[in-house]
Scaffold this motif. Structure first.
Motif, PDB file in Angstrom:
ATOM      1  N   GLU A  32      26.680  52.290  21.927  1.00 41.25           N
ATOM      2  CA  GLU A  32      27.578  51.352  22.002  1.00 41.25           C
ATOM      3  C   GLU A  32      27.078  50.466  23.275  1.00 41.25           C
ATOM      4  O   GLU A  32      27.219  49.216  23.249  1.00 41.25           O
ATOM      5  CB  GLU A  32      28.888  51.823  22.357  1.00 41.25           C
ATOM      6  CG  GLU A  32      29.371  52.733  20.869  1.00 41.25           C
ATOM      7  CD  GLU A  32      28.700  53.928  20.755  1.00 41.25           C
ATOM      8  OE1 GLU A  32      28.175  54.712  21.561  1.00 41.25           O
ATOM      9  OE2 GLU A  32      28.947  54.624  19.474  1.00 41.25           O
ATOM     10  N   MET A  35      24.450  48.176  22.328  1.00 41.07           N
ATOM     11  CA  MET A  35      24.740  47.062  21.478  1.00 41.07           C
ATOM     12  C   MET A  35      25.377  45.868  22.373  1.00 41.07           C
ATOM     13  O   MET A  35      25.500  44.750  21.960  1.00 41.07           O
ATOM     14  CB  MET A  35      25.840  47.819  20.312  1.00 41.07           C
ATOM     15  CG  MET A  35      25.164  47.791  19.148  1.00 41.07           C
ATOM     16  SD  MET A  35      24.145  46.800  18.512  1.00 41.07           S
ATOM     17  CE  MET A  35      24.777  45.406  17.776  1.00 41.07           C
ATOM     18  N   GLU A  36      26.196  46.383  23.286  1.00 43.05           N
ATOM     19  CA  GLU A  36      26.809  45.408  24.233  1.00 43.05           C
ATOM     20  C   GLU A  36      25.674  44.482  24.915  1.00 43.05           C
ATOM     21  O   GLU A  36      25.839  43.211  24.796  1.00 43.05           O
ATOM     22  CB  GLU A  36      27.841  45.970  25.313  1.00 43.05           C
ATOM     23  CG  GLU A  36      28.790  46.627  24.674  1.00 43.05           C
ATOM     24  CD  GLU A  36      29.938  47.030  25.845  1.00 43.05           C
ATOM     25  OE1 GLU A  36      29.870  46.668  26.918  1.00 43.05           O
ATOM     26  OE2 GLU A  36      30.409  48.335  25.772  1.00 43.05           O
ATOM     27  N   TYR A  38      22.825  43.760  23.466  1.00 51.88           N
ATOM     28  CA  TYR A  38      22.124  43.190  22.650  1.00 51.88           C
ATOM     29  C   TYR A  38      23.233  42.194  22.353  1.00 51.88           C
ATOM     30  O   TYR A  38      22.414  40.988  21.957  1.00 51.88           O
ATOM     31  CB  TYR A  38      22.077  44.234  21.147  1.00 51.88           C
ATOM     32  CG  TYR A  38      21.429  43.661  19.923  1.00 51.88           C
ATOM     33  CD1 TYR A  38      20.000  43.696  19.946  1.00 51.88           C
ATOM     34  CD2 TYR A  38      22.086  43.002  18.961  1.00 51.88           C
ATOM     35  CE1 TYR A  38      19.509  43.167  18.649  1.00 51.88           C
ATOM     36  CE2 TYR A  38      21.466  42.485  17.832  1.00 51.88           C
ATOM     37  CZ  TYR A  38      20.269  42.494  17.835  1.00 51.88           C
ATOM     38  OH  TYR A  38      19.559  41.908  16.646  1.00 51.88           O
ATOM     39  N   GLN A  39      24.346  42.322  22.148  1.00 49.11           N
ATOM     40  CA  GLN A  39      25.282  41.140  21.780  1.00 49.11           C
ATOM     41  C   GLN A  39      25.203  39.952  22.998  1.00 49.11           C
ATOM     42  O   GLN A  39      25.335  39.051  22.698  1.00 49.11           O
ATOM     43  CB  GLN A  39      26.474  41.618  21.604  1.00 49.11           C
ATOM     44  CG  GLN A  39      26.712  41.881  20.122  1.00 49.11           C
ATOM     45  CD  GLN A  39      27.467  43.006  19.649  1.00 49.11           C
ATOM     46  OE1 GLN A  39      28.184  43.691  20.551  1.00 49.11           O
ATOM     47  NE2 GLN A  39      27.550  43.562  18.517  1.00 49.11           N
ATOM     48  N   ALA A  40      24.767  40.507  24.158  1.00 49.99           N
ATOM     49  CA  ALA A  40      24.481  39.514  25.361  1.00 49.99           C
ATOM     50  C   ALA A  40      23.403  38.677  24.979  1.00 49.99           C
ATOM     51  O   ALA A  40      22.754  37.932  25.949  1.00 49.99           O
ATOM     52  CB  ALA A  40      24.914  40.095  26.592  1.00 49.99           C
ATOM     53  N   GLY A  41      22.485  39.089  24.066  1.00 49.02           N
ATOM     54  CA  GLY A  41      21.090  38.395  23.703  1.00 49.02           C
ATOM     55  C   GLY A  41      20.057  39.345  24.373  1.00 49.02           C
ATOM     56  O   GLY A  41      18.883  38.753  24.166  1.00 49.02           O
ATOM     57  N   HIS A  42      20.133  40.508  24.868  1.00 46.68           N
ATOM     58  CA  HIS A  42      18.989  41.154  25.260  1.00 46.68           C
ATOM     59  C   HIS A  42      18.085  42.039  24.332  1.00 46.68           C
ATOM     60  O   HIS A  42      19.061  42.524  23.334  1.00 46.68           O
ATOM     61  CB  HIS A  42      19.269  42.360  26.348  1.00 46.68           C
ATOM     62  CG  HIS A  42      18.318  42.486  27.284  1.00 46.68           C
ATOM     63  ND1 HIS A  42      17.765  41.796  28.224  1.00 46.68           N
ATOM     64  CD2 HIS A  42      17.543  43.674  27.267  1.00 46.68           C
ATOM     65  CE1 HIS A  42      16.601  42.288  28.868  1.00 46.68           C
ATOM     66  NE2 HIS A  42      16.590  43.619  28.459  1.00 46.68           N
ATOM     67  N   ARG A  43      16.995  42.062  24.315  1.00 43.90           N
ATOM     68  CA  ARG A  43      16.094  42.567  23.272  1.00 43.90           C
ATOM     69  C   ARG A  43      15.177  43.707  23.775  1.00 43.90           C
ATOM     70  O   ARG A  43      14.789  44.492  22.745  1.00 43.90           O
ATOM     71  CB  ARG A  43      15.389  41.501  22.399  1.00 43.90           C
ATOM     72  CG  ARG A  43      16.194  40.473  21.727  1.00 43.90           C
ATOM     73  CD  ARG A  43      17.146  41.419  20.413  1.00 43.90           C
ATOM     74  NE  ARG A  43      17.708  40.507  19.618  1.00 43.90           N
ATOM     75  CZ  ARG A  43      18.904  40.273  20.253  1.00 43.90           C
ATOM     76  NH1 ARG A  43      19.695  40.758  21.138  1.00 43.90           N
ATOM     77  NH2 ARG A  43      19.887  39.177  19.193  1.00 43.90           N
ATOM     78  N   LEU A  60      19.999  51.394  15.539  1.00 45.65           N
ATOM     79  CA  LEU A  60      20.077  50.048  16.095  1.00 45.65           C
ATOM     80  C   LEU A  60      19.466  48.892  15.417  1.00 45.65           C
ATOM     81  O   LEU A  60      18.574  49.200  14.627  1.00 45.65           O
ATOM     82  CB  LEU A  60      19.959  50.127  17.652  1.00 45.65           C
ATOM     83  CG  LEU A  60      20.761  50.825  18.462  1.00 45.65           C
ATOM     84  CD1 LEU A  60      20.224  51.385  19.928  1.00 45.65           C
ATOM     85  CD2 LEU A  60      22.098  49.754  18.686  1.00 45.65           C
ATOM     86  N   PRO A  61      19.744  47.560  15.649  1.00 47.78           N
ATOM     87  CA  PRO A  61      18.987  46.597  14.949  1.00 47.78           C
ATOM     88  C   PRO A  61      17.842  46.627  15.191  1.00 47.78           C
ATOM     89  O   PRO A  61      17.014  46.983  16.272  1.00 47.78           O
ATOM     90  CB  PRO A  61      19.534  45.001  15.678  1.00 47.78           C
ATOM     91  CG  PRO A  61      20.853  45.692  16.161  1.00 47.78           C
ATOM     92  CD  PRO A  61      20.731  47.107  16.671  1.00 47.78           C
TER      93      PRO A  61
END
Ligand SMILES: *Cc1c(COP(=O)(O)O)cnc(C)c1O
Length: 224
Positions: A32, A35-36, A38-43, A60-61
């Protein structure tokens, strides 16, 4: 605890001034939290334990770039070889050759960094300068032939100490080594050094990749 967006933005701004990349270290943290980020754009995310990484990679993605930053045992390379983006902690010829072998099986290039022992501490893994030289000599003499393992640079950890001068000295030393070996190896472009407590010293010394956990996700609690 969750992903701390304000420190994240602040650190990213700081790193941009040095052209340094951020690996968000997520060992022990739940998917989780990842994912937060990731949603902020981090990879780019870093993990230390193979099983934990496999579980997270599965959940995860698939466009996440996974960095293995822990101590990797040769017999576990095969599990991460299909997807790993960068292996930071290569500290033996044996491990390097195993990465190459798994890369060949998959017909996949696998990028890695040699971990160099720069701290005054006994406990940390890494190659000493003699071993570092030997590996490069063996590659040059084609005693080691690498086909799919792609050496991209060095990784190091400074001493865990309050002595800032010592930390700066250790990072500067690794930067000197990196520059020296980079002139001979045009594939070398990554110098991975710096963690939550010392990343500012690292980027000032010339690091271009930092590995930060606690500042982004809070301190870790180990259940063992
Ligand atoms: C855990 C770890 C980090 C991140 O540590 P923080 O102090 O939480 O930033 C960086 N590099 C390595 C090799 C680690 O094991």
């Amino acid at each position: 605890m969750a992903f701390l967006i304000d420190p994240y933005k602040k650190i990213q701004t700081e790193l941009a001034g040095y052209n340094a990349a951020l690996v968000a270290v997520t060992k022990t943290k739940p998917v989780e939290d990842i994912m937060e980020a990731y949603q902020a754009g981090h990879r780019d995310f870093g993990e230390n334990y193979v099983q934990e990484l496999l579980d997270k990679q599965e959940a995860l993605p698939k466009d996440i770039r996974w960095h293995f930053i822990g101590h990797l045992q040769s017999n576990k390379v095969k599990y991460i070889a299909p997807f790993i983006h960068l292996i930071h902690g290569v500290d033996s010829e044996k491990l390097l050759l195993e990465i190459d072998k798994q890369g060949k099986k998959l017909n996949r290039d696998i990028s890695c960094l040699l971990q160099i022992h720069i701290s005054a501490e006994e406990t940390k893994f890494g190659l000493d300068e003699v071993e570092l030289k030997t590996i490069h000599e063996n590659i040059a003499a084609r005693k080691i032939i690498l086909d799919k393992a792609q050496l991209k640079g060095f990784m190091g950890m400074a001493s865990f100490t309050e002595d800032n001068d010592l930390i700066k000295k250790e990072f500067s030393h690794l930067k000197v080594l990196f520059d020296e070996y980079s002139t001979l190896n045009d594939q070398y472009s990554i110098l991975s050094m710096g963690m939550s407590a010392d990343y500012r010293f690292a980027i000032e010394a010339g690091s271009n990749m930092v590995r930060i956990g606690s500042l982004l996700f809070g301190s870790r609690i180990y259940h063992k």
